[in-house]
Design a protein around this motif. Structure first.
Motif, PDB file in Angstrom:
ATOM      1  N   THR A  12      11.453  21.510  89.822  1.00 41.52           N
ATOM      2  CA  THR A  12      10.495  20.420  90.027  1.00 41.52           C
ATOM      3  C   THR A  12       9.148  20.840  89.455  1.00 41.52           C
ATOM      4  OG1 THR A  12      11.612  19.670  92.051  1.00 41.52           O
ATOM      5  CG2 THR A  12       9.334  18.954  91.717  1.00 41.52           C
ATOM      6  N   ASP A  13       8.600  20.001  88.596  1.00 44.03           N
ATOM      7  CA  ASP A  13       7.328  20.322  87.954  1.00 44.03           C
ATOM      8  C   ASP A  13       6.724  19.037  87.421  1.00 44.03           C
ATOM      9  OD1 ASP A  13       5.228  21.810  87.018  1.00 44.03           O
ATOM     10  OD2 ASP A  13       6.423  23.089  85.691  1.00 44.03           O
ATOM     11  N   LYS A  14       5.441  19.091  87.075  1.00 43.60           N
ATOM     12  CA  LYS A  14       4.833  17.958  86.383  1.00 43.60           C
ATOM     13  C   LYS A  14       5.276  18.003  84.927  1.00 43.60           C
ATOM     14  CE  LYS A  14       0.911  16.796  89.286  1.00 43.60           C
ATOM     15  NZ  LYS A  14      -0.542  16.520  89.333  1.00 43.60           N
ATOM     16  N   ARG A  15       5.780  16.876  84.437  1.00 46.06           N
ATOM     17  CA  ARG A  15       6.358  16.809  83.099  1.00 46.06           C
ATOM     18  C   ARG A  15       6.024  15.469  82.443  1.00 46.06           C
ATOM     19  NH1 ARG A  15      10.910  19.297  86.055  1.00 46.06           N
ATOM     20  NH2 ARG A  15      11.253  21.349  85.135  1.00 46.06           N
ATOM     21  N   PHE A  16       6.257  15.429  81.130  1.00 44.79           N
ATOM     22  CA  PHE A  16       6.195  14.186  80.373  1.00 44.79           C
ATOM     23  C   PHE A  16       7.627  13.702  80.151  1.00 44.79           C
ATOM     24  CE2 PHE A  16       2.873  17.150  78.982  1.00 44.79           C
ATOM     25  CZ  PHE A  16       1.780  16.503  79.533  1.00 44.79           C
ATOM     26  N   ASN A  64       6.433  28.650  74.119  1.00 47.27           N
ATOM     27  CA  ASN A  64       6.876  28.425  75.494  1.00 47.27           C
ATOM     28  C   ASN A  64       7.042  26.944  75.819  1.00 47.27           C
ATOM     29  OD1 ASN A  64       7.646  29.727  77.962  1.00 47.27           O
ATOM     30  ND2 ASN A  64       5.791  28.888  78.899  1.00 47.27           N
ATOM     31  N   ALA A  65       6.740  26.094  74.861  1.00 47.35           N
ATOM     32  CA  ALA A  65       6.898  24.656  75.064  1.00 47.35           C
ATOM     33  C   ALA A  65       8.306  24.243  74.655  1.00 47.35           C
ATOM     34  CB  ALA A  65       5.862  23.890  74.240  1.00 47.35           C
ATOM     35  N   GLU A  66       8.900  23.364  75.436  1.00 50.39           N
ATOM     36  CA  GLU A  66      10.268  22.941  75.156  1.00 50.39           C
ATOM     37  C   GLU A  66      10.473  21.482  75.523  1.00 50.39           C
ATOM     38  OE1 GLU A  66      13.047  25.475  77.153  1.00 50.39           O
ATOM     39  OE2 GLU A  66      12.131  27.307  76.393  1.00 50.39           O
ATOM     40  N   MET A  67      11.561  20.933  74.980  1.00 46.90           N
ATOM     41  CA  MET A  67      11.988  19.577  75.311  1.00 46.90           C
ATOM     42  C   MET A  67      13.463  19.609  75.689  1.00 46.90           C
ATOM     43  SD  MET A  67      10.174  17.588  72.118  1.00 46.90           S
ATOM     44  CE  MET A  67      11.095  16.072  72.424  1.00 46.90           C
ATOM     45  N   TYR A  68      13.842  18.666  76.533  1.00 44.57           N
ATOM     46  CA  TYR A  68      15.239  18.528  76.927  1.00 44.57           C
ATOM     47  C   TYR A  68      15.621  17.063  76.795  1.00 44.57           C
ATOM     48  CZ  TYR A  68      19.506  18.791  79.753  1.00 44.57           C
ATOM     49  OH  TYR A  68      20.803  18.707  80.189  1.00 44.57           O
ATOM     50  N   SER A  75      20.719   4.572  75.809  1.00 40.64           N
ATOM     51  CA  SER A  75      19.453   5.131  76.287  1.00 40.64           C
ATOM     52  C   SER A  75      19.336   6.613  75.947  1.00 40.64           C
ATOM     53  CB  SER A  75      19.324   4.954  77.807  1.00 40.64           C
ATOM     54  OG  SER A  75      19.325   3.583  78.154  1.00 40.64           O
ATOM     55  N   ILE A  76      18.121   7.013  75.602  1.00 34.51           N
ATOM     56  CA  ILE A  76      17.788   8.411  75.341  1.00 34.51           C
ATOM     57  C   ILE A  76      16.590   8.751  76.213  1.00 34.51           C
ATOM     58  CG2 ILE A  76      17.093  10.101  73.600  1.00 34.51           C
ATOM     59  CD1 ILE A  76      18.161   8.050  71.489  1.00 34.51           C
ATOM     60  N   VAL A  77      16.711   9.823  76.991  1.00 31.71           N
ATOM     61  CA  VAL A  77      15.611  10.248  77.855  1.00 31.71           C
ATOM     62  C   VAL A  77      15.214  11.658  77.447  1.00 31.71           C
ATOM     63  CG1 VAL A  77      14.793  10.515  80.219  1.00 31.71           C
ATOM     64  CG2 VAL A  77      16.602   8.856  79.720  1.00 31.71           C
ATOM     65  N   VAL A  78      13.920  11.865  77.206  1.00 30.45           N
ATOM     66  CA  VAL A  78      13.413  13.149  76.742  1.00 30.45           C
ATOM     67  C   VAL A  78      12.397  13.677  77.748  1.00 30.45           C
ATOM     68  CG1 VAL A  78      12.326  14.398  74.851  1.00 30.45           C
ATOM     69  CG2 VAL A  78      13.702  12.365  74.361  1.00 30.45           C
ATOM     70  N   PHE A  79      12.560  14.943  78.153  1.00 30.69           N
ATOM     71  CA  PHE A  79      11.666  15.582  79.114  1.00 30.69           C
ATOM     72  C   PHE A  79      10.947  16.757  78.459  1.00 30.69           C
ATOM     73  CE2 PHE A  79      15.332  13.961  81.474  1.00 30.69           C
ATOM     74  CZ  PHE A  79      14.743  13.247  82.503  1.00 30.69           C
ATOM     75  N   SER A  80       9.713  16.990  78.860  1.00 32.51           N
ATOM     76  CA  SER A  80       9.033  18.231  78.488  1.00 32.51           C
ATOM     77  C   SER A  80       9.300  19.276  79.564  1.00 32.51           C
ATOM     78  CB  SER A  80       7.530  18.000  78.355  1.00 32.51           C
ATOM     79  OG  SER A  80       6.944  17.780  79.629  1.00 32.51           O
ATOM     80  N   LYS A  81       9.077  20.537  79.215  1.00 32.46           N
ATOM     81  CA  LYS A  81       9.301  21.612  80.178  1.00 32.46           C
ATOM     82  C   LYS A  81       8.252  21.584  81.299  1.00 32.46           C
ATOM     83  CE  LYS A  81       9.551  26.654  80.495  1.00 32.46           C
ATOM     84  NZ  LYS A  81       9.415  27.916  79.750  1.00 32.46           N
ATOM     85  N   SER A  82       6.992  21.389  80.924  1.00 34.76           N
ATOM     86  CA  SER A  82       5.918  21.341  81.921  1.00 34.76           C
ATOM     87  C   SER A  82       4.804  20.438  81.387  1.00 34.76           C
ATOM     88  CB  SER A  82       5.406  22.755  82.240  1.00 34.76           C
ATOM     89  OG  SER A  82       4.805  23.341  81.096  1.00 34.76           O
ATOM     90  N   ASP A  83       3.580  20.634  81.867  1.00 36.78           N
ATOM     91  CA  ASP A  83       2.504  19.718  81.463  1.00 36.78           C
ATOM     92  C   ASP A  83       1.329  20.438  80.829  1.00 36.78           C
ATOM     93  OD1 ASP A  83       1.461  20.932  83.718  1.00 36.78           O
ATOM     94  OD2 ASP A  83       0.615  19.088  84.556  1.00 36.78           O
TER      95      ASP A  83
END
Length: 237
Positions: A12-16, A64-68, A75-83
């Protein structure tokens, strides 16, 4: 679509998050073979290499930045690792390349971005958080081939604009939504940030070519996208 990483993601983290919809997917399924659709989705997946190449060119700033990425049906959902600002830059440019690459392959998309606390467990496939809902609901309102930012993204961008290179591809303008034309921050997926400059005439023709596969009310997406392109071109003059 996402290859395994060695770095740890907090559950659990703040993400985009970006929620992206493939327009006309149901008609595409009816008109095309299963293998053709699979190949189209695979092409979108391959666009990740552009993101990795960009990271490699920036002297470790984004190491250290990543996307998932998660995809299911249309539908395509993209998350960042953090903020962090670095996560935001990678996220914004990653969405830009995914979007523009899909349009180049004649796959029409629309989407929305949001920000906040998100729980993401890859192994258990658990994804939840208010930003996912915010991005989904805003994406439903988008009325052109574009990517609109939720107010949560606008607040983050305002607070970090001077530190972010993403300011090159984010701009507020009159945005076509289903409820009307309203000012919103948008991610300008078609704006070139290096030479050569954006070729707006070629871009308009590319969008107009979608009309050969679309009739009736869905053509509003084409008209609205061209109007946005005209608007951005005029602002850049």
């Amino acid at each position: 679509m996402e290859k395994e990483k060695t770095t740890n993601w907090l559950p659990t983290d703040k993400r985009f998050v970006a929620f992206i919809d493939i327009l006309g997917f149901k008609d595409l399924v009816m008109r095309s073979s299963h293998s053709h659709i699979y190949d189209l989705l695979s092409e979108i997946s391959k666009l990740r290499s552009l993101i990795d190449n960009w990271k490699d060119k920036n002297d470790g700033r984004y190491s250290n930045a990543e996307m998932y990425t998660v995809s299911f049906s249309d539908s395509i959902v993209v998350f960042s690792k953090s903020d962090t600002v670095e996560d935001f830059d990678l996220f914004a440019f990653g969405i830009k390349w995914l979007f523009s690459g899909a349009i180049d392959k004649s796959i029409p998309l629309k989407g929305a971005l949001a920000y906040g606390e998100i729980s993401l467990n890859k192994s258990s496939q658990i994804y939840f958080g208010q930003p996912i809902i915010d991005a989904y609901l805003l994406e439903e309102e988008v009325n052109y081939f574009g990517i609109v930012a939720h107010n949560s993204i606008e607040k983050f961008f305002k607070d970090n604009e001077e530190k972010s290179v993403s300011k090159q591809i984010l701009s507020e303008f009159k945005t076509p939504l289903k409820c009307g034309t309203i000012s919103h921050l948008n991610l300008i997926w078609f704006k070139e940030i290096d030479n050569p400059p954006t070729d707006f005439n070629t871009l308009r023709n590319k969008i107009k070519n979608f009309q050969y596969n679309i009739s009736g009310s869905p053509r509003r997406y084409i008209d609205n996208t061209i109007n946005v392109i005209d608007q951005v071109e005029n602002e850049l003059k």
